[in-house]
Design a protein around this motif. Structure first.
Motif, mmCIF file in Angstrom:
data_model
loop_
_atom_site.group_PDB
_atom_site.id
_atom_site.type_symbol
_atom_site.label_atom_id
_atom_site.label_comp_id
_atom_site.label_asym_id
_atom_site.label_seq_id
_atom_site.Cartn_x
_atom_site.Cartn_y
_atom_site.Cartn_z
ATOM 1 N N TYR A 150 -2.399 74.405 53.891
ATOM 2 C CA TYR A 150 -2.439 75.780 54.379
ATOM 3 C C TYR A 150 -1.709 76.751 53.459
ATOM 4 O O TYR A 150 -1.377 77.863 53.860
ATOM 5 N N GLY A 151 -1.442 76.299 52.209
ATOM 6 C CA GLY A 151 -0.728 77.165 51.270
ATOM 7 C C GLY A 151 -1.418 78.502 51.065
ATOM 8 O O GLY A 151 -0.775 79.548 50.975
ATOM 9 N N LEU A 152 -2.765 78.475 51.021
ATOM 10 C CA LEU A 152 -3.536 79.678 50.778
ATOM 11 C C LEU A 152 -3.252 80.758 51.832
ATOM 12 O O LEU A 152 -3.195 81.945 51.529
ATOM 13 N N MET A 153 -3.078 80.328 53.088
ATOM 14 C CA MET A 153 -2.807 81.280 54.159
ATOM 15 C C MET A 153 -1.448 81.950 53.945
ATOM 16 O O MET A 153 -1.299 83.155 54.158
ATOM 17 N N HIS A 154 -0.469 81.164 53.493
ATOM 18 C CA HIS A 154 0.835 81.759 53.231
ATOM 19 C C HIS A 154 0.777 82.699 52.030
ATOM 20 O O HIS A 154 1.459 83.722 51.995
ATOM 21 N N VAL A 155 -0.046 82.361 51.032
ATOM 22 C CA VAL A 155 -0.218 83.270 49.895
ATOM 23 C C VAL A 155 -0.794 84.591 50.375
ATOM 24 O O VAL A 155 -0.368 85.670 49.966
ATOM 25 N N LYS A 156 -1.755 84.525 51.293
ATOM 26 C CA LYS A 156 -2.376 85.738 51.822
ATOM 27 C C LYS A 156 -1.321 86.617 52.514
ATOM 28 O O LYS A 156 -1.266 87.833 52.305
ATOM 29 N N THR A 169 -1.349 92.081 58.607
ATOM 30 C CA THR A 169 -2.307 91.544 59.574
ATOM 31 C C THR A 169 -1.876 91.927 60.985
ATOM 32 O O THR A 169 -0.786 91.558 61.416
ATOM 33 N N ALA A 170 -2.723 92.692 61.684
ATOM 34 C CA ALA A 170 -2.331 93.195 63.002
ATOM 35 C C ALA A 170 -3.074 92.509 64.133
ATOM 36 O O ALA A 170 -2.650 92.557 65.279
ATOM 37 N N PHE A 171 -4.205 91.875 63.815
ATOM 38 C CA PHE A 171 -4.955 91.154 64.841
ATOM 39 C C PHE A 171 -5.496 89.869 64.205
ATOM 40 O O PHE A 171 -5.483 89.731 62.983
ATOM 41 N N ALA A 172 -5.970 88.938 65.033
ATOM 42 C CA ALA A 172 -6.388 87.626 64.539
ATOM 43 C C ALA A 172 -5.301 87.036 63.654
ATOM 44 O O ALA A 172 -5.568 86.456 62.613
ATOM 45 N N TYR A 173 -4.057 87.212 64.068
ATOM 46 C CA TYR A 173 -2.908 86.766 63.281
ATOM 47 C C TYR A 173 -2.793 85.242 63.384
ATOM 48 O O TYR A 173 -2.692 84.712 64.483
ATOM 49 N N PRO A 174 -2.838 84.532 62.264
ATOM 50 C CA PRO A 174 -2.942 83.059 62.323
ATOM 51 C C PRO A 174 -1.733 82.387 62.982
ATOM 52 O O PRO A 174 -0.604 82.831 62.807
ATOM 53 N N VAL A 175 -2.003 81.329 63.724
ATOM 54 C CA VAL A 175 -0.940 80.578 64.390
ATOM 55 C C VAL A 175 -1.033 79.102 64.012
ATOM 56 O O VAL A 175 -2.101 78.600 63.662
ATOM 57 N N VAL A 222 2.919 78.763 67.098
ATOM 58 C CA VAL A 222 3.846 79.535 66.283
ATOM 59 C C VAL A 222 3.066 80.445 65.341
ATOM 60 O O VAL A 222 2.213 79.984 64.582
ATOM 61 N N SER A 223 3.356 81.744 65.388
ATOM 62 C CA SER A 223 2.737 82.681 64.459
ATOM 63 C C SER A 223 3.343 82.460 63.079
ATOM 64 O O SER A 223 4.566 82.389 62.937
ATOM 65 N N LEU A 224 2.492 82.357 62.049
ATOM 66 C CA LEU A 224 2.980 82.076 60.701
ATOM 67 C C LEU A 224 3.826 83.241 60.197
ATOM 68 O O LEU A 224 3.470 84.404 60.410
ATOM 69 N N ASP A 225 4.918 82.940 59.522
ATOM 70 C CA ASP A 225 5.740 83.999 58.937
ATOM 71 C C ASP A 225 6.644 83.415 57.859
ATOM 72 O O ASP A 225 6.480 82.264 57.454
ATOM 73 N N PHE A 226 7.581 84.218 57.385
ATOM 74 C CA PHE A 226 8.549 83.777 56.398
ATOM 75 C C PHE A 226 9.941 84.023 56.963
ATOM 76 O O PHE A 226 10.130 84.924 57.784
ATOM 77 N N GLU A 227 10.927 83.229 56.475
ATOM 78 C CA GLU A 227 12.300 83.386 56.969
ATOM 79 C C GLU A 227 12.774 84.829 56.831
ATOM 80 O O GLU A 227 13.396 85.390 57.728
ATOM 81 N N ASP A 228 12.480 85.465 55.664
ATOM 82 C CA ASP A 228 12.985 86.823 55.440
ATOM 83 C C ASP A 228 12.010 87.892 55.947
ATOM 84 O O ASP A 228 12.330 89.071 55.950
ATOM 85 N N TYR A 229 10.824 87.489 56.337
ATOM 86 C CA TYR A 229 9.880 88.419 56.976
ATOM 87 C C TYR A 229 9.366 87.793 58.267
ATOM 88 O O TYR A 229 8.233 87.339 58.343
ATOM 89 N N PRO A 230 10.223 87.742 59.301
ATOM 90 C CA PRO A 230 9.836 87.058 60.533
ATOM 91 C C PRO A 230 8.684 87.773 61.234
ATOM 92 O O PRO A 230 8.475 88.969 61.035
ATOM 93 N N PHE A 231 7.952 87.009 62.021
ATOM 94 C CA PHE A 231 6.830 87.552 62.791
ATOM 95 C C PHE A 231 7.307 88.667 63.706
ATOM 96 O O PHE A 231 8.335 88.553 64.360
ATOM 97 N N ASP A 232 6.555 89.761 63.737
ATOM 98 C CA ASP A 232 6.937 90.912 64.560
ATOM 99 C C ASP A 232 5.740 91.307 65.425
ATOM 100 O O ASP A 232 4.772 91.869 64.926
ATOM 101 N N PRO A 233 5.784 91.031 66.741
ATOM 102 C CA PRO A 233 4.640 91.347 67.617
ATOM 103 C C PRO A 233 4.628 92.825 67.988
ATOM 104 O O PRO A 233 4.803 93.191 69.146
ATOM 105 N N SER A 234 4.413 93.681 67.001
ATOM 106 C CA SER A 234 4.609 95.109 67.237
ATOM 107 C C SER A 234 3.456 95.725 68.016
ATOM 108 O O SER A 234 2.365 95.176 68.098
#
Lengths: 289, 192
Positions: A150-156, A169-175, A222-234
């Protein structure tokens, strides 16, 4: 008028229902994995919820009370016609109240009211493959899922951050489901993603793409994210202008050509029940007039 | 026609679309919530099939699904009943989509297909007939279970080994009388 006798219960023939039911069971056994199924032509065009309709038809019993929503609303064309379809072909009761429904078919929203273990949420899915826009070949995406590649998804998501400063990404956010499969939650707003760890069974049907997948109750999502850019359900930073709710997902409605706009709950049943309970938003008085 | 010849023709769903719909909901409930026990009462299959196992077969099997009958469940009565009501071909364990029998007759379960890395859904579902089905027993954890659940299993090691194959693996229904429970491959199983 009772026309139910002219159709098999819930429209679809029994052998097709068995095939769909077997796919649902395998989907529940491997949460997030897309089970291929022989999707049938339904009396509505692809893109109008043929996948969700087939899953609902396979899951319905005559005792059910069905609710259908489109972008949170019970009164839009898609929701009204699917509700009528099942009233006619399955003879089931229908409702607009989330808490009264036993099966809820949805296009692009999870209701605001928390669902219970006695409920089933059926999603209409346009494109079930979360990797499809990154890799168009089905043979390749299938291999990527099998290898958990799933590396490609994290690159995206990373490219989102480098280009926009945040994950755009605001909708269809990968989990990530049950620590194994990356799944497209269908185009629900990312605001709804945290609700997916719920008491109800969640079933996903993609008619044109011929895939069924499922998330059993309390499955880790779990919604995919990064440690320094955590998922934000805004969501839009406003209260609802009709019912004053500050915790609901809002639609923005342009009112005129002078830049005036209002924000209203996308979940019409939630908004109505709050207004009936006496809650009022900024423009509540004007709409009453 | 003699009674023996007509026995296979009875015991199906009285109202197939509605009976199958109710039966599937109970079936889906137990698969979505490992450890939960529900009732399946719609079929009247010949001995030694339980009512729940017969209902599962009527709900899920048809000419597209190979059914393996293990041990004492492989009788002429059962074959005739399955053939008349579902049309499911009777197949060896290696080709089974569904398999039916006691735990002892189904073992070793390594004979059954567990799916492939790209298609983990192409795996067998085993219907394990039990004398009794209780909630006390092994501890279960995984999707469909909020904290932990418990279920009386014939053993623990084989199901723990099956879970280690995830996302490959077999899925199980347990039946006793009209009671049914399920154990998908996603469930981690520990000694109670």
């Amino acid at each position: 008028m009772s026309v139910m006798d002219e159709y098999n219960f819930a429209y679809i023939d029994e052998q097709t229902k068995r095939m769909i039911r077997r796919a649902i069971l395998k989907g529940l056994a491997v949460p997030g994995y897309q089970v291929p199924f022989a999707s049938r032509e339904m009396p509505m065009p692809y893109g109008w919820g043929t996948g969700g309709v087939q899953v609902s038809a396979a899951a319905l019993t005559p005792d059910d009370r069905l609710k259908v929503i489109d972008q949170g609303a019970d009164d839009t064309t898609n929701a009204v016609s699917i509700r009528k379809f099942f009233e006619r072909t399955a003879g089931v009761a229908t409702t607009e109240e989330t808490s009264e429904a036993t099966i809820i078919q949805t296009r692009h929203r999870i209701p605001e009211v928390e669902l219970t273990e006695d409920q089933i949420l059926v999603y209409q899915v346009p494109i079930p493959e979360p990797l499809r826009f990154l890799e168009p070949r089905e043979t390749e995406t299938r291999k990527m899922h099998s290898l958990e590649e799933y590396g490609l998804m994290h690159v995206k998501l990373y490219e989102d951050i480098s280009r926009h400063g945040n994950i755009a990404t605001a909708f269809a956010y990968p989990v990530m489901v049950n620590d194994r499969y990356v799944m497209d939650p269908s185009p629900i707003p990312k605001f709804d993603n945290p609700k997916m760890e719920m008491a109800a069974v969640q079933l996903f049907g993609a008619g044109r793409e011929q895939r069924i997948y499922a998330v059993p109750p309390w499955t880790k999502v779990v919604s995919l994210d990064f440690e320094d850019y955590p998922f934000d359900p805004s969501k839009a930073d406003h209260p609802c202008d009709l019912c004053g709710a500050e915790d609901s997902y809002l639609d923005e409605v342009i009112l005129d050509d002078a830049g005036n706009r209002m924000f209203v709950c996308s979940d019409t049943d939630y908004c109505r029940s709050r207004r009936e309970a006496g809650h009022e938003g900024r423009l509540a008085a004007e709409t009453m007039a | 026609m003699s009674t023996a010849a007509t026995a296979a023709l009875t015991g199906g769903f009285a109202n197939p679309p509605v009976d199958a719909a109710h039966a599937f909901r109970a079936t889906m409930d137990v698969m979505a919530r490992p450890g939960e026990i529900r009732q399946l009462t719609q079929a009247r299959p010949p001995a030694p099939l339980s009512v729940a196992a017969g209902t599962l077969i009527l709900t899920l099997c048809d000419p597209e699904t190979g059914l393996h009958l293990a041990g004492a469940h492989d009788t002429k009565d059962v074959r005739d009943w399955v053939a008349f009501h579902t049309g499911a071909p009777i197949v060896p364990a290696e080709a089974a989509t569904f398999a039916l029998g006691t735990w002892k007759a189904l073992s070793p379960i390594s004979r059954f297909p567990v799916g492939t890395a790209e298609y983990p859904d192409r795996s067998a579902t085993l219907i394990v007939e039990r004398a009794e089905l209780g909630a006390a027993g092994a501890t279960l954890q995984g999707p469909g279970i909020r904290e932990t659940a418990t279920l009386d299993l014939p053993e623990v090691a084989a199901f723990a080994a099956n879970h280690r194959l995830y996302p490959l693996g077999l899925d199980f229904f347990f039946t006793a009388g009209s009671r049914v429970a399920a154990l998908p491959r996603s469930t981690a199983v520990m000694e109670g």
